[in-house]
Design an enzyme around this catalytic site. Structure first.
Site, PDB file in Angstrom:
ATOM      1  N   ASP A 175       0.851  -1.198   0.000  1.00 47.00           N
ATOM      2  CA  ASP A 175       0.000   0.000   0.000  1.00 47.00           C
ATOM      3  C   ASP A 175       0.880   1.239   0.000  1.00 47.00           C
ATOM      4  O   ASP A 175       1.321   1.702   1.051  1.00 47.00           O
ATOM      5  CB  ASP A 175      -0.916   0.008   1.219  1.00 47.00           C
ATOM      6  CG  ASP A 175      -1.876   1.204   1.230  1.00 47.00           C
ATOM      7  OD1 ASP A 175      -1.718   2.102   0.370  1.00 47.00           O
ATOM      8  OD2 ASP A 175      -2.769   1.247   2.087  1.00 47.00           O
ATOM      9  N   HIS A 180       0.387   8.073   3.283  1.00 50.98           N
ATOM     10  CA  HIS A 180       1.035   7.341   4.359  1.00 50.98           C
ATOM     11  C   HIS A 180       2.522   7.673   4.489  1.00 50.98           C
ATOM     12  O   HIS A 180       3.185   7.126   5.377  1.00 50.98           O
ATOM     13  CB  HIS A 180       0.857   5.838   4.147  1.00 50.98           C
ATOM     14  CG  HIS A 180      -0.570   5.419   4.012  1.00 50.98           C
ATOM     15  ND1 HIS A 180      -1.512   5.679   4.981  1.00 50.98           N
ATOM     16  CD2 HIS A 180      -1.227   4.781   3.002  1.00 50.98           C
ATOM     17  CE1 HIS A 180      -2.681   5.201   4.592  1.00 50.98           C
ATOM     18  NE2 HIS A 180      -2.545   4.665   3.400  1.00 50.98           N
TER      19      HIS A 180
END
Length: 265
Positions: A175, A180
């Site tokens: 991911d 992030h």
């Protein structure tokens, strides 16, 4: 998949393809480290004693919701609403999985749609629930409402620490969304600092829950949860868990995962 449909409801039931995905022991070990397994957990991080966390399979299936996004079913405002995982058998230490993906239900919430992305293989079945603003209003079924809260006994309280570099590490499992890792990207969604991946938090919670009840985290048979708030890497989280497998994860009194469920063999 190049087809683009104007009506979100038309995606319901459509196939997203099949893929055979391979992995090595080092991938399963990296995943265990990324979700908080310590170096002392030789059963999770040492190839000679390795048991693979069942939630590792979700990283191998991440391509399926990505296929739907790339096909134009929803735009970059969409968020991962909830996740379920049903485990059929243990993942091998290394090897290949043949995964088949399809769209399940597409619920019409008026201002948004909810897409279910289902991935199945011999070892597990998983469902992503994707909340997509701007894609509702097509005249479809609203879908089931949330189950009302039930009266429960006093929960067991557990601590779930997260590491400052945990989102950066978890990105290496697949991911790689910029929110992030890049503060500029996270700022665009109203978060001044990069946030932890919801699937990382969900999987991380299973380790202390298993330890608290005397189970092994690799014996997980059922996992689920709704992502209800952001986590910043480094946050100390509180887990509340009940005897029937229900759990909730909180940070400073605010829920970050609710409707949680973790069941072990």
């Amino acid at each position: 998949m190049s087809e683009r449909l104007a009506n979100a409801g038309e995606w319901a039931g459509r196939g997203l393809g099949e893929r055979t995905v391979g992995y090595a022991e080092r991938d399963a070990i990296l995943y265990a480290l990324a979700v908080g397994a310590g170096a002392e957990r030789l059963d999770l991080v040492f190839e000679e004693r390795l048991r693979v966390l069942p939630s590792f399979g979700l990283t191998l299936a991440q391509w399926a919701p990505d296929v739907l996004a790339e096909a134009g079913a929803f735009d970059n405002r969409a968020v991962h609403g909830s996740q379920t995982l049903e485990v059929h058998e243990a993942l091998p230490r290394a090897g290949e999985l043949t995964l088949a993906a399809r769209v399940g239900n597409v619920w019409d919430k008026g201002s948004a749609a909810i897409f279910e992305v289902i991935v199945e293989c011999r070892q597990f079945a998983a469902t992503w629930s994707i909340f997509a603003p701007g894609r509702g209003g097509f005249g479809g079924d609203r879908g089931p409402g949330r189950v009302p809260d039930v009266e429960r006994d006093q929960p067991r309280a557990l601590a779930l620490p997260t590491a400052a570099d945990q989102a950066a590490l978890y990105r290496l499992t697949g991911d790689r969304h910029h929110i992030h890792i890049d503060p500029a990207a996270s700022a665009r969604i109203g978060q001044p600092r990069p946030i932890l991946q919801g699937l990382c938090t969900l999987a991380a919670a299973t380790i202390p829950i298993a330890e608290a009840i005397g189970a092994h985290p690799a014996d997980l048979t059922e996992l689920g949860g709704r992502f209800s708030g952001p986590v910043v890497p480094g946050d100390l989280l509180d887990v509340r868990t009940w005897a029937d497998g229900a759990f909730e994860v909180r940070h400073e009194g605010a829920s970050v995962i609710d409707d949680g469920r973790a069941v072990f063999a």
